[in-house]
Design an enzyme around this catalytic site. Structure first.
Site, PDB file in Angstrom:
ATOM      1  N   ARG A   1       0.817  -1.225   0.000  1.00 22.52           N
ATOM      2  CA  ARG A   1       0.000   0.000   0.000  1.00 22.52           C
ATOM      3  C   ARG A   1       0.850   1.274   0.000  1.00 22.52           C
ATOM      4  O   ARG A   1       0.537   2.255   0.669  1.00 22.52           O
ATOM      5  CB  ARG A   1      -0.971   0.037   1.187  1.00 22.52           C
ATOM      6  CG  ARG A   1      -1.949  -1.083   1.234  1.00 22.52           C
ATOM      7  CD  ARG A   1      -2.915  -1.132   0.055  1.00 22.52           C
ATOM      8  NE  ARG A   1      -3.528  -2.436   0.015  1.00 22.52           N
ATOM      9  CZ  ARG A   1      -3.091  -3.441  -0.765  1.00 22.52           C
ATOM     10  NH1 ARG A   1      -2.078  -3.268  -1.604  1.00 22.52           N
ATOM     11  NH2 ARG A   1      -3.665  -4.613  -0.746  1.00 22.52           N
TER      12      ARG A   1
ATOM     13  N   SER B   1     -10.491   0.369   4.504  1.00 27.54           N
ATOM     14  CA  SER B   1      -9.641   0.116   5.671  1.00 27.54           C
ATOM     15  C   SER B   1      -9.205   1.415   6.346  1.00 27.54           C
ATOM     16  O   SER B   1      -8.730   2.333   5.685  1.00 27.54           O
ATOM     17  CB  SER B   1      -8.388  -0.656   5.259  1.00 27.54           C
ATOM     18  OG  SER B   1      -8.769  -1.939   4.826  1.00 27.54           O
TER      19      SER B   1
ATOM     20  N   GLU C   1      -4.342   4.027   7.259  1.00 27.23           N
ATOM     21  CA  GLU C   1      -4.213   3.845   5.802  1.00 27.23           C
ATOM     22  C   GLU C   1      -4.957   4.979   5.090  1.00 27.23           C
ATOM     23  O   GLU C   1      -4.510   5.473   4.064  1.00 27.23           O
ATOM     24  CB  GLU C   1      -4.807   2.492   5.397  1.00 27.23           C
ATOM     25  CG  GLU C   1      -4.735   2.266   3.887  1.00 27.23           C
ATOM     26  CD  GLU C   1      -4.938   0.816   3.485  1.00 27.23           C
ATOM     27  OE1 GLU C   1      -4.363  -0.071   4.142  1.00 27.23           O
ATOM     28  OE2 GLU C   1      -5.656   0.590   2.508  1.00 27.23           O
TER      29      GLU C   1
HETATM   30  P1  FAD Z   1      -8.564   9.026  -3.477  1.00 29.05           P
HETATM   31  O1  FAD Z   1      -9.266   8.501  -2.272  1.00 29.05           O
HETATM   32  O2  FAD Z   1      -9.273  10.027  -4.305  1.00 29.05           O
HETATM   33  O3  FAD Z   1      -7.142   9.596  -3.031  1.00 29.05           O
HETATM   34  C1  FAD Z   1      -6.288   8.855  -2.190  1.00 29.05           C
HETATM   35  C2  FAD Z   1      -4.897   9.494  -2.197  1.00 29.05           C
HETATM   36  O4  FAD Z   1      -4.349   9.390  -3.508  1.00 29.05           O
HETATM   37  C3  FAD Z   1      -4.932  10.996  -1.885  1.00 29.05           C
HETATM   38  O5  FAD Z   1      -3.768  11.321  -1.172  1.00 29.05           O
HETATM   39  C4  FAD Z   1      -4.922  11.658  -3.257  1.00 29.05           C
HETATM   40  O6  FAD Z   1      -4.359  12.959  -3.260  1.00 29.05           O
HETATM   41  C5  FAD Z   1      -4.047  10.686  -4.029  1.00 29.05           C
HETATM   42  N1  FAD Z   1      -4.370  10.685  -5.468  1.00 29.05           N
HETATM   43  C6  FAD Z   1      -5.530  10.321  -6.043  1.00 29.05           C
HETATM   44  N2  FAD Z   1      -5.430  10.413  -7.386  1.00 29.05           N
HETATM   45  C7  FAD Z   1      -4.181  10.877  -7.649  1.00 29.05           C
HETATM   46  C8  FAD Z   1      -3.470  11.196  -8.842  1.00 29.05           C
HETATM   47  N3  FAD Z   1      -4.027  11.083 -10.052  1.00 29.05           N
HETATM   48  N4  FAD Z   1      -2.190  11.650  -8.731  1.00 29.05           N
HETATM   49  C9  FAD Z   1      -1.598  11.787  -7.517  1.00 29.05           C
HETATM   50  N5  FAD Z   1      -2.222  11.498  -6.360  1.00 29.05           N
HETATM   51  C10 FAD Z   1      -3.495  11.039  -6.423  1.00 29.05           C
HETATM   52  N6  FAD Z   1      -7.805  -0.478  -1.302  1.00 29.05           N
HETATM   53  C11 FAD Z   1      -7.025  -1.527  -1.619  1.00 29.05           C
HETATM   54  O7  FAD Z   1      -5.812  -1.370  -1.826  1.00 29.05           O
HETATM   55  N7  FAD Z   1      -7.542  -2.784  -1.713  1.00 29.05           N
HETATM   56  C12 FAD Z   1      -8.861  -3.044  -1.514  1.00 29.05           C
HETATM   57  O8  FAD Z   1      -9.284  -4.190  -1.620  1.00 29.05           O
HETATM   58  C13 FAD Z   1      -9.720  -1.936  -1.181  1.00 29.05           C
HETATM   59  N8  FAD Z   1     -11.032  -2.128  -0.970  1.00 29.05           N
HETATM   60  C14 FAD Z   1     -11.819  -1.050  -0.691  1.00 29.05           C
HETATM   61  C15 FAD Z   1     -13.201  -1.257  -0.531  1.00 29.05           C
HETATM   62  C16 FAD Z   1     -14.031  -0.181  -0.259  1.00 29.05           C
HETATM   63  C17 FAD Z   1     -15.517  -0.424  -0.090  1.00 29.05           C
HETATM   64  C18 FAD Z   1     -13.501   1.135  -0.173  1.00 29.05           C
HETATM   65  C19 FAD Z   1     -14.385   2.325   0.067  1.00 29.05           C
HETATM   66  C20 FAD Z   1     -12.137   1.332  -0.335  1.00 29.05           C
HETATM   67  C21 FAD Z   1     -11.288   0.254  -0.603  1.00 29.05           C
HETATM   68  N9  FAD Z   1      -9.917   0.440  -0.786  1.00 29.05           N
HETATM   69  C22 FAD Z   1      -9.127  -0.638  -1.095  1.00 29.05           C
HETATM   70  C23 FAD Z   1      -9.309   1.780  -0.628  1.00 29.05           C
HETATM   71  C24 FAD Z   1      -9.294   2.620  -1.931  1.00 29.05           C
HETATM   72  O9  FAD Z   1     -10.294   2.209  -2.837  1.00 29.05           O
HETATM   73  C25 FAD Z   1      -7.931   2.554  -2.604  1.00 29.05           C
HETATM   74  O10 FAD Z   1      -6.919   3.057  -1.754  1.00 29.05           O
HETATM   75  C26 FAD Z   1      -7.899   3.348  -3.922  1.00 29.05           C
HETATM   76  O11 FAD Z   1      -6.710   3.097  -4.595  1.00 29.05           O
HETATM   77  C27 FAD Z   1      -8.011   4.859  -3.718  1.00 29.05           C
HETATM   78  O12 FAD Z   1      -8.170   5.443  -5.002  1.00 29.05           O
HETATM   79  P2  FAD Z   1      -8.988   6.791  -5.205  1.00 29.05           P
HETATM   80  O13 FAD Z   1      -8.948   7.122  -6.657  1.00 29.05           O
HETATM   81  O14 FAD Z   1     -10.347   6.691  -4.615  1.00 29.05           O
HETATM   82  O15 FAD Z   1      -8.086   7.793  -4.393  1.00 29.05           O
END
Ligand code: FAD
Length: 294
Positions: A165, A214, A285
């Site tokens: 992660r 998480s 996380e």
């Molecule tokens: P955001 O929440 O929008 O941003 C997260 C971070 O990334 C922030 O710091 C943001 O500034 C940065 N960021 C976003 N986009 C960019 C970009 N283009 N350039 C630079 N920085 C950026 N995670 C897992 O790893 N495995 C799982 O199985 C998992 N299951 C999940 C299930 C549920 C129901 C939920 C709600 C979440 C889950 N997650 C899981 C967590 C989450 O989905 C992941 O961490 C995902 O990768 C976050 O992506 P996001 O686009 O939503 O990022």
């Protein structure tokens, strides 16, 4: 030249899966890598703070909102291109479930495990998101990043340090696009694997709830954060409308009107309970905006 789409004072709760967060001073919705470059160059010149927003699925934003500019990639940066030889190029705003389905439709294998993660390609590359033994860092070939001055870099996967992660890039900034190397496969097998994994997910995680997934990282060693929280009696624990899920103790849920302070109080309680139980200090996380926490 088209004006960059923008909104002022939009509530971040509308842009986060947990449904929490006050107003963003300015929200912009770039349509191209060029527009991301223009936005970053002009914000740097004006000395304004910039944040990247993907699916908002790993974010806790303060009820007080965030200052500066939030660059939302999900709305207008959603192209995926496939080339011969199993390569795919995806914009940072592409949602992982859609990416996994498009790969499966193209009879390419490698993205199935990412198909149940509700984030974008850019967010996943920031977090090295993954599940069921595969992380996005395992299939990426290169990443294009716009640095804070607006310059565009292409970084090869071998120059990025992916770990649990976590991803460390030689250049900071906003991830705009990435190239992936997939394996030739069969559509029906890929869809069948995704179905099996989604059933496993539904059985072990809350479904259809407002959550950021998480709360804590798994600590080094064998103990998982969810098990530690459960043993510490935190399953179902509440502060206002914030609750640790009854189904998966590490999943934080908004039961309705939770605010960022409710979540922070519950995080502190969970951490303290695990520290007392096992002498382990859990690290969060979830990323926090507008909150001074750690
Ligand atoms: P955001 O929440 O929008 O941003 C997260 C971070 O990334 C922030 O710091 C943001 O500034 C940065 N960021 C976003 N986009 C960019 C970009 N283009 N350039 C630079 N920085 C950026 N995670 C897992 O790893 N495995 C799982 O199985 C998992 N299951 C999940 C299930 C549920 C129901 C939920 C709600 C979440 C889950 N997650 C899981 C967590 C989450 O989905 C992941 O961490 C995902 O990768 C976050 O992506 P996001 O686009 O939503 O990022």
């Amino acid at each position: 030249m088209k004006r960059i789409e923008e909104a002022f004072g939009a509530e971040m709760r509308e842009f986060t899966t947990v449904g929490i967060g006050g107003a963003a001073e300015r929200l912009v919705f770039p349509r191209s890598v060029r527009e991301i470059q223009e936005i970053l160059a002009s914000e740097r010149a004006a000395n304004r703070e910039v944040r990247a927003l993907g699916g908002g699925s790993n974010l806790l934003v303060s009820d007080g909102g965030v200052r500066g500019t939030v660059v939302c990639l999900k709305k207008n940066m959603g192209k995926v291109l496939f080339a011969s030889g199993g390569t795919a190029v995806a914009d940072a705003g592409v949602m992982l479930p859609r990416f996994a389905v498009l790969c499966a439709l193209s009879a390419l294998s490698g993205a199935e495990e990412l198909g149940g993660i509700p984030g974008t390609v850019g967010g996943a590359l920031t977090m090295n998101a993954g599940a069921y033994g595969r992380a996005i860092g395992d299939i990426v070939e290169w990443v294009e990043i716009v640095d804070p001055e607006g310059a565009l870099y292409r970084v090869a996967a071998r120059d990025i340090r992916f770990s649990y992660r976590m991803a460390e890039y030689p250049v900071g900034g906003i991830i705009a696009r990435a190239g992936f190397r997939l394996r030739p496969g069969h559509s029906d097998e890929a869809f069948s694997r995704m179905k099996t994994l989604n059933e496993r997910r539904r059985a072990s995680q809350p479904w259809g709830e407002r959550t950021f997934g998480s709360t804590f990282r798994n600590p080094p060693g064998l103990e998982r954060a969810a098990v530690l929280l459960e043993r510490a009696g935190m399953k179902g624990a509440r502060e206002g409308d914030a609750m640790f899920s009854e189904k998966h103790a590490n999943f934080m849920i908004n039961r309705g009107r939770a605010g960022s302070s409710d979540v922070l109080r519950l995080i502190a309680r969970g951490r303290e309970a695990v520290r007392k139980l096992a002498d382990i200090t859990l690290a969060t996380e979830v990323k926090m905006w507008g909150i001074a926490y750690e």
